[in-house]
Design a protein around this motif. Structure first.
Motif, PDB file in Angstrom:
ATOM      1  N   PHE A  27       0.833  -1.206   0.000  1.00 14.88           N
ATOM      2  CA  PHE A  27       0.000   0.000   0.000  1.00 14.88           C
ATOM      3  C   PHE A  27       0.866   1.254   0.000  1.00 14.88           C
ATOM      4  CE2 PHE A  27      -3.534  -2.687   0.371  1.00 14.88           C
ATOM      5  CZ  PHE A  27      -4.702  -1.946   0.325  1.00 14.88           C
ATOM      6  N   GLU A  28       1.968   1.224   0.722  1.00 22.43           N
ATOM      7  CA  GLU A  28       2.883   2.364   0.738  1.00 22.43           C
ATOM      8  C   GLU A  28       3.501   2.585  -0.640  1.00 22.43           C
ATOM      9  OE1 GLU A  28       5.353   1.190   4.008  1.00 22.43           O
ATOM     10  OE2 GLU A  28       3.976   2.073   5.495  1.00 22.43           O
ATOM     11  N   GLU A  29       3.768   1.505  -1.374  1.00 21.88           N
ATOM     12  CA  GLU A  29       4.293   1.615  -2.742  1.00 21.88           C
ATOM     13  C   GLU A  29       3.342   2.397  -3.645  1.00 21.88           C
ATOM     14  OE1 GLU A  29       5.057  -2.363  -4.137  1.00 21.88           O
ATOM     15  OE2 GLU A  29       6.662  -2.685  -2.674  1.00 21.88           O
ATOM     16  N   LEU A  30       2.060   2.374  -3.320  1.00 26.38           N
ATOM     17  CA  LEU A  30       1.062   3.112  -4.109  1.00 26.38           C
ATOM     18  C   LEU A  30       0.994   4.586  -3.718  1.00 26.38           C
ATOM     19  CD1 LEU A  30      -1.743   0.412  -4.117  1.00 26.38           C
ATOM     20  CD2 LEU A  30      -0.480   1.251  -6.103  1.00 26.38           C
ATOM     21  N   GLY A  31       1.799   5.002  -2.748  1.00 24.00           N
ATOM     22  CA  GLY A  31       1.827   6.393  -2.330  1.00 24.00           C
ATOM     23  C   GLY A  31       0.832   6.748  -1.245  1.00 24.00           C
ATOM     24  N   PHE A  32       0.201   5.739  -0.645  1.00 25.89           N
ATOM     25  CA  PHE A  32      -0.749   5.996   0.438  1.00 25.89           C
ATOM     26  C   PHE A  32       0.010   6.304   1.721  1.00 25.89           C
ATOM     27  CE2 PHE A  32      -3.507   2.823  -2.019  1.00 25.89           C
ATOM     28  CZ  PHE A  32      -4.082   3.825  -2.782  1.00 25.89           C
ATOM     29  N   GLY A  33      -0.574   7.125   2.580  1.00 26.13           N
ATOM     30  CA  GLY A  33       0.064   7.507   3.832  1.00 26.13           C
ATOM     31  C   GLY A  33      -0.601   6.863   5.028  1.00 26.13           C
ATOM     32  N   ASN A  34       0.116   6.890   6.155  1.00 29.34           N
ATOM     33  CA  ASN A  34      -0.378   6.370   7.432  1.00 29.34           C
ATOM     34  C   ASN A  34      -1.044   5.001   7.272  1.00 29.34           C
ATOM     35  OD1 ASN A  34       0.484   8.587   9.014  1.00 29.34           O
ATOM     36  ND2 ASN A  34      -1.206   9.768   8.166  1.00 29.34           N
ATOM     37  N   VAL A  35      -0.352   4.099   6.613  1.00 34.88           N
ATOM     38  CA  VAL A  35      -0.889   2.766   6.320  1.00 34.88           C
ATOM     39  C   VAL A  35      -0.803   1.883   7.561  1.00 34.88           C
ATOM     40  CG1 VAL A  35      -0.644   0.706   4.891  1.00 34.88           C
ATOM     41  CG2 VAL A  35      -0.227   2.968   3.896  1.00 34.88           C
ATOM     42  N   GLU A  36      -1.931   1.266   7.903  1.00 31.07           N
ATOM     43  CA  GLU A  36      -2.006   0.317   9.011  1.00 31.07           C
ATOM     44  C   GLU A  36      -2.797  -0.897   8.550  1.00 31.07           C
ATOM     45  OE1 GLU A  36      -3.415   1.827  12.866  1.00 31.07           O
ATOM     46  OE2 GLU A  36      -3.590   3.762  11.847  1.00 31.07           O
ATOM     47  N   THR A  37      -2.482  -2.038   9.124  1.00 34.74           N
ATOM     48  CA  THR A  37      -3.335  -3.205   8.912  1.00 34.74           C
ATOM     49  C   THR A  37      -4.079  -3.461  10.210  1.00 34.74           C
ATOM     50  OG1 THR A  37      -1.484  -4.659   9.470  1.00 34.74           O
ATOM     51  CG2 THR A  37      -1.930  -4.283   7.118  1.00 34.74           C
ATOM     52  N   PHE A  38      -5.234  -4.061  10.081  1.00 35.13           N
ATOM     53  CA  PHE A  38      -6.060  -4.346  11.245  1.00 35.13           C
ATOM     54  C   PHE A  38      -6.437  -5.808  11.206  1.00 35.13           C
ATOM     55  CE2 PHE A  38     -10.134  -4.584  13.474  1.00 35.13           C
ATOM     56  CZ  PHE A  38      -9.795  -4.001  14.682  1.00 35.13           C
ATOM     57  N   ILE A  39      -6.011  -6.558  12.164  1.00 39.65           N
ATOM     58  CA  ILE A  39      -6.053  -8.016  12.216  1.00 39.65           C
ATOM     59  C   ILE A  39      -5.664  -8.589  10.857  1.00 39.65           C
ATOM     60  CG2 ILE A  39      -7.570  -8.159  14.215  1.00 39.65           C
ATOM     61  CD1 ILE A  39      -9.871  -8.854  12.474  1.00 39.65           C
ATOM     62  N   ALA A  40      -5.294  -9.816  10.830  1.00 42.01           N
ATOM     63  CA  ALA A  40      -4.669 -10.404   9.644  1.00 42.01           C
ATOM     64  C   ALA A  40      -5.679 -10.991   8.660  1.00 42.01           C
ATOM     65  CB  ALA A  40      -3.654 -11.450  10.063  1.00 42.01           C
ATOM     66  N   SER A  41      -6.844 -10.355   8.534  1.00 44.54           N
ATOM     67  CA  SER A  41      -7.843 -10.903   7.611  1.00 44.54           C
ATOM     68  C   SER A  41      -8.210  -9.943   6.491  1.00 44.54           C
ATOM     69  CB  SER A  41      -9.099 -11.319   8.393  1.00 44.54           C
ATOM     70  OG  SER A  41      -9.635 -10.223   9.091  1.00 44.54           O
ATOM     71  N   GLY A  42      -7.319  -8.989   6.187  1.00 40.24           N
ATOM     72  CA  GLY A  42      -7.517  -8.179   4.997  1.00 40.24           C
ATOM     73  C   GLY A  42      -8.166  -6.827   5.187  1.00 40.24           C
ATOM     74  N   GLN A  43      -7.856  -6.147   6.280  1.00 39.51           N
ATOM     75  CA  GLN A  43      -8.292  -4.760   6.450  1.00 39.51           C
ATOM     76  C   GLN A  43      -7.053  -3.884   6.447  1.00 39.51           C
ATOM     77  OE1 GLN A  43     -11.074  -7.360   7.456  1.00 39.51           O
ATOM     78  NE2 GLN A  43      -9.549  -7.149   9.028  1.00 39.51           N
ATOM     79  N   VAL A  44      -7.042  -2.884   5.564  1.00 40.03           N
ATOM     80  CA  VAL A  44      -5.925  -1.948   5.509  1.00 40.03           C
ATOM     81  C   VAL A  44      -6.493  -0.542   5.613  1.00 40.03           C
ATOM     82  CG1 VAL A  44      -3.928  -1.119   4.204  1.00 40.03           C
ATOM     83  CG2 VAL A  44      -4.613  -3.529   4.032  1.00 40.03           C
ATOM     84  N   ILE A  45      -5.983   0.206   6.578  1.00 38.57           N
ATOM     85  CA  ILE A  45      -6.408   1.582   6.777  1.00 38.57           C
ATOM     86  C   ILE A  45      -5.311   2.460   6.181  1.00 38.57           C
ATOM     87  CG2 ILE A  45      -6.963   3.340   8.493  1.00 38.57           C
ATOM     88  CD1 ILE A  45      -7.236  -0.328   9.368  1.00 38.57           C
ATOM     89  N   PHE A  46      -5.711   3.474   5.432  1.00 36.19           N
ATOM     90  CA  PHE A  46      -4.722   4.325   4.782  1.00 36.19           C
ATOM     91  C   PHE A  46      -5.312   5.695   4.499  1.00 36.19           C
ATOM     92  CE2 PHE A  46      -7.193   2.309   1.525  1.00 36.19           C
ATOM     93  CZ  PHE A  46      -7.321   3.245   0.521  1.00 36.19           C
ATOM     94  N   GLU A  47      -4.443   6.621   4.153  1.00 37.87           N
ATOM     95  CA  GLU A  47      -4.865   7.961   3.772  1.00 37.87           C
ATOM     96  C   GLU A  47      -4.394   8.261   2.358  1.00 37.87           C
ATOM     97  OE1 GLU A  47      -3.307  10.621   6.733  1.00 37.87           O
ATOM     98  OE2 GLU A  47      -4.750   9.957   8.240  1.00 37.87           O
ATOM     99  N   THR A  48      -5.216   9.018   1.644  1.00 36.07           N
ATOM    100  CA  THR A  48      -4.881   9.436   0.295  1.00 36.07           C
ATOM    101  C   THR A  48      -5.625  10.730  -0.023  1.00 36.07           C
ATOM    102  OG1 THR A  48      -4.875   8.825  -2.057  1.00 36.07           O
ATOM    103  CG2 THR A  48      -6.703   8.008  -0.740  1.00 36.07           C
ATOM    104  N   GLY A  49      -5.073  11.488  -0.946  1.00 35.05           N
ATOM    105  CA  GLY A  49      -5.740  12.699  -1.415  1.00 35.05           C
ATOM    106  C   GLY A  49      -6.789  12.389  -2.469  1.00 35.05           C
ATOM    107  N   ALA A  50      -6.770  11.184  -3.007  1.00 36.05           N
ATOM    108  CA  ALA A  50      -7.738  10.785  -4.038  1.00 36.05           C
ATOM    109  C   ALA A  50      -9.123  10.660  -3.419  1.00 36.05           C
ATOM    110  CB  ALA A  50      -7.315   9.466  -4.667  1.00 36.05           C
ATOM    111  N   THR A  51     -10.126  11.090  -4.170  1.00 33.67           N
ATOM    112  CA  THR A  51     -11.498  11.012  -3.658  1.00 33.67           C
ATOM    113  C   THR A  51     -12.371  10.048  -4.458  1.00 33.67           C
ATOM    114  OG1 THR A  51     -12.116  12.912  -5.014  1.00 33.67           O
ATOM    115  CG2 THR A  51     -11.452  13.353  -2.726  1.00 33.67           C
ATOM    116  N   ASP A  52     -11.911   9.597  -5.606  1.00 36.53           N
ATOM    117  CA  ASP A  52     -12.672   8.659  -6.429  1.00 36.53           C
ATOM    118  C   ASP A  52     -12.338   7.238  -5.976  1.00 36.53           C
ATOM    119  OD1 ASP A  52     -13.819   7.024  -8.332  1.00 36.53           O
ATOM    120  OD2 ASP A  52     -13.095   8.178 -10.035  1.00 36.53           O
ATOM    121  N   THR A  53     -13.150   6.694  -5.088  1.00 37.38           N
ATOM    122  CA  THR A  53     -12.820   5.393  -4.502  1.00 37.38           C
ATOM    123  C   THR A  53     -12.834   4.266  -5.520  1.00 37.38           C
ATOM    124  OG1 THR A  53     -15.109   5.065  -3.785  1.00 37.38           O
ATOM    125  CG2 THR A  53     -13.578   6.032  -2.180  1.00 37.38           C
ATOM    126  N   ILE A  54     -13.609   4.398  -6.580  1.00 36.99           N
ATOM    127  CA  ILE A  54     -13.618   3.348  -7.610  1.00 36.99           C
ATOM    128  C   ILE A  54     -12.244   3.259  -8.268  1.00 36.99           C
ATOM    129  CG2 ILE A  54     -14.586   2.671  -9.849  1.00 36.99           C
ATOM    130  CD1 ILE A  54     -17.282   3.736  -8.796  1.00 36.99           C
TER     131      ILE A  54
END
Length: 171
Positions: A27-54
């Motif tokens: 996720f950091e390679e994609l330029g996202f900031g403050n990247v965290e994972t939450f439990i090991a089942s596929g939740q990643v919290i991150f920040e980005t300036g992009a607003t188009d979630t699709i």
């Protein structure tokens, strides 16, 4: 910068095992900031300036496909959207799983899903989330995530409602 939660399908399930440090790095390679994972089942919290979630979902999926060698369907939600999901969940003693989709299932899909309701399984559709209330263990139910995807005609990823509640409490 907006904060998002990426709910990833096929992470640490079956043969698709990935360490959380590696997932954060991807996720950091994609330029996202403050990247965290939450439990090991596929939740990643991150920040980005992009607003188009699709577009963000597509960018993540393309990058994970290239890095991991398999498709990882990605569903992005804001903390506010997850709070809404958490508040909609009934606590009536049954197991509750929430399926996250990219778009609201169509009327025909919702009607077909209703035909699978029985004494064990009950479903509620709330926009892009489908709540599955199960009166027994998943292994005893005849319903599966694969069947849900077939019925609604699109990918989905499921989370136990406790995971959703914990994400909301944390963020």
């Amino acid at each position: 910068m907006a904060r998002y939660v990426a709910l990833l399908r096929a992470i640490n399930v079956g043969k698709h095992i990935i360490k959380m440090e590696k997932l954060r790095a991807l996720f950091e390679e994609l330029g996202f900031g403050n990247v965290e994972t939450f439990i090991a089942s596929g939740q990643v919290i991150f920040e980005t300036g992009a607003t188009d979630t699709i577009n963000v979902e597509a960018k993540i999926e393309k990058h994970l496909r290239a890095a991991l060698g398999y498709d990882v369907a990605t569903f992005i939600r804001t903390p506010a959207q997850l709070r809404k999901v958490s508040k909609l969940a009934r606590n009536d003693g049954r197991m509750l799983y929430v399926f996250f989709t990219r778009k609201k299932p169509g009327k025909a899909a919702i009607e077909k899903l209703a035909t699978y309701q029985n004494d064990v399984d009950e479903f509620e559709v709330h926009g892009t989330e489908i709540f599955w209330y199960c009166r027994t263990t998943l292994s005893a139910s005849k319903f599966t995530g694969a069947l849900l995807e077939k019925i609604i005609g699109m990918p989905a990823t499921a989370r136990n409602v406790n995971t959703v509640h914990r994400l909301v409490e944390k963020y």
